[in-house]
Design a protein around this motif. Structure first.
Motif, PDB file in Angstrom:
ATOM      1  N   ARG A   7      42.942   2.433  22.189  1.00  0.00           N
ATOM      2  CA  ARG A   7      43.584   1.242  21.496  1.00  0.00           C
ATOM      3  C   ARG A   7      42.507   0.429  20.799  1.00  0.00           C
ATOM      4  N   ASN A  30      37.592  -4.672  19.285  1.00  0.00           N
ATOM      5  CA  ASN A  30      37.810  -4.571  20.884  1.00  0.00           C
ATOM      6  C   ASN A  30      38.377  -3.417  21.005  1.00  0.00           C
ATOM      7  N   LEU A  69      47.903  -6.573  23.538  1.00  0.00           N
ATOM      8  CA  LEU A  69      47.626  -7.881  23.361  1.00  0.00           C
ATOM      9  C   LEU A  69      49.153  -8.594  23.867  1.00  0.00           C
ATOM     10  N   ILE A  85      39.247  -8.182  15.612  1.00  0.00           N
ATOM     11  CA  ILE A  85      39.821  -9.320  15.730  1.00  0.00           C
ATOM     12  C   ILE A  85      39.031 -10.237  14.911  1.00  0.00           C
ATOM     13  N   ASP A  97      42.239 -19.226  22.535  1.00  0.00           N
ATOM     14  CA  ASP A  97      41.040 -18.799  21.523  1.00  0.00           C
ATOM     15  C   ASP A  97      40.295 -20.530  21.211  1.00  0.00           C
TER      16      ASP A  97
HETATM   17  O1  LIG Z   1      41.844  -6.896  23.185  1.00  0.00           O
HETATM   18  C1  LIG Z   1      42.496  -7.665  23.241  1.00  0.00           C
HETATM   19  O2  LIG Z   1      43.852  -7.375  23.556  1.00  0.00           O
HETATM   20  C2  LIG Z   1      42.457  -9.341  23.045  1.00  0.00           C
HETATM   21  C3  LIG Z   1      41.116  -9.476  23.403  1.00  0.00           C
HETATM   22  C4  LIG Z   1      41.060 -11.167  23.225  1.00  0.00           C
HETATM   23  O3  LIG Z   1      42.112 -11.903  23.177  1.00  0.00           O
HETATM   24  C5  LIG Z   1      39.510 -11.482  22.664  1.00  0.00           C
HETATM   25  O4  LIG Z   1      38.802 -10.538  22.683  1.00  0.00           O
HETATM   26  O5  LIG Z   1      39.648 -12.842  22.711  1.00  0.00           O
END
Ligand SMILES: O=C(O)CCC(=O)C(=O)O
Length: 292
Positions: free
Chosen positions: A223, A115, A158, A227, A130
């Motif tokens: 940034r 991300n 985040l 993930i 999630d």
């Molecule tokens: O990029 C982020 O800050 C987190 C994004 C997120 O929660 C996700 O992609 O599930």
């Protein structure tokens, strides 16, 4: 051998998250950073989402307003499928060892994504959990965030709401799966939110039910995070993964099992959604949609 100390493991169970400093450093971190720079350069040659994942959705997701001279790459889905530095970080570095400290020795890969919040982009992340996207027979599951750059408070870090991993929220509005916790709860979540800031190479491990979200990047620095979702080997999906991968269910630590552990609990099962990434589901347009 433990990678997290007793206090950090206790924090994970009590608050739902822990930040471990310097988990991927040196050449492996630099290789990841170079990989991202290359993909942002490549994005300049595209005016709509491109590439293909296992389910036919686009791998590279561009935010509305993307132009060659103002790239707005916001997500790469399952980068492990196309990047050796990503495979090393998520399978072979100390990342899965930190996960094992939180959910037990047998660890299975679920899916991952890169991300990015580039400067001057509007990407926001609606508050969600999630597990609501990928429910399993038990919730010995985590999401990890590996920082590819130093992340400060003004970069749209985040945000997590400590303790919310004990409260599953609905991600439906009536009969529609929105992929977000109802907006009426947002103020409460924001009032206790903790920003996930730190240095390049730091790792956040958060519980699969941790409520999290985040605002736009207000700085002139990108940034970026990788993930990754991991599950205990005995957590089995109640639904096909929202983001299927050729590496899905790869055992990255310990051993596989054919025995599913069932936790007694009622869980909401998500609808399928057609958007390339959850940003679309949450109502944030892609470059092609914004140009329509
Ligand atoms: O990029 C982020 O800050 C987190 C994004 C997120 O929660 C996700 O992609 O599930």
């Amino acid at each position: 051998m433990s990678f997290l100390n007793a206090e950090q493991i206790e924090q994970f169970h009590r608050d739902g998250y822990v930040i471990a400093p310097g988990v991927v450093t040196g050449a492996p971190l630099e290789a990841l950073q170079r990989q991202l720079t290359d993909w942002v350069e490549e994005s300049r040659g595209h005016d709509a989402n491109w590439g293909q994942c296992l389910d036919g959705k686009a791998r590279f997701d561009l935010e509305g307003g993307h132009r060659a001279d103002h790239p707005r790459l916001r997500r790469v889905s399952n980068p492990v499928e196309i990047s050796e530095p990503c495979r090393f970080a998520l399978f072979d570095s100390a990342v899965p060892d930190h996960v094992a400290d939180c959910i037990g020795p047998d660890v299975k890969f679920h899916h991952c994504k890169l991300n990015v919040k580039l400067p001057g982009t509007d990407t926001e992340v609606g508050w969600h959990q999630d597990h609501a996207y990928d429910p399993h027979t038990n919730d010995s599951m985590v999401t990890t965030l590996l920082f590819l750059c130093d992340i400060t408070q003004d970069m749209g870090p985040l945000l997590v709401a400590p303790g919310t991993h004990r409260t599953p929220f609905s991600h439906y509005d009536g009969e529609k799966f929105t992929g977000m916790i109802d907006k009426s709860r947002q103020k409460d979540l924001e009032s206790i939110a903790v920003p996930m800031t730190g240095k390049a190479g730091d790792l956040v491990v958060m519980h699969t039910w941790m409520a999290h979200g985040g605002g736009p990047n207000r700085t002139d620095r990108p940034r970026a995070l990788i993930i990754c979702d991991y599950t205990a080997a005995d957590a089995f999906p109640l639904k096909a993964p929202a983001m299927p991968s050729t590496y899905y269910a790869k055992i990255v630590r310990g051993k596989a099992t054919r025995f599913a552990r069932l936790a007694e609990r009622v869980v909401e099962v998500p609808d399928d959604y057609k958007d390339d990434s959850f940003f679309g589901l949450q109502g944030q347009k892609t470059a092609a949609q914004a140009a329509e």
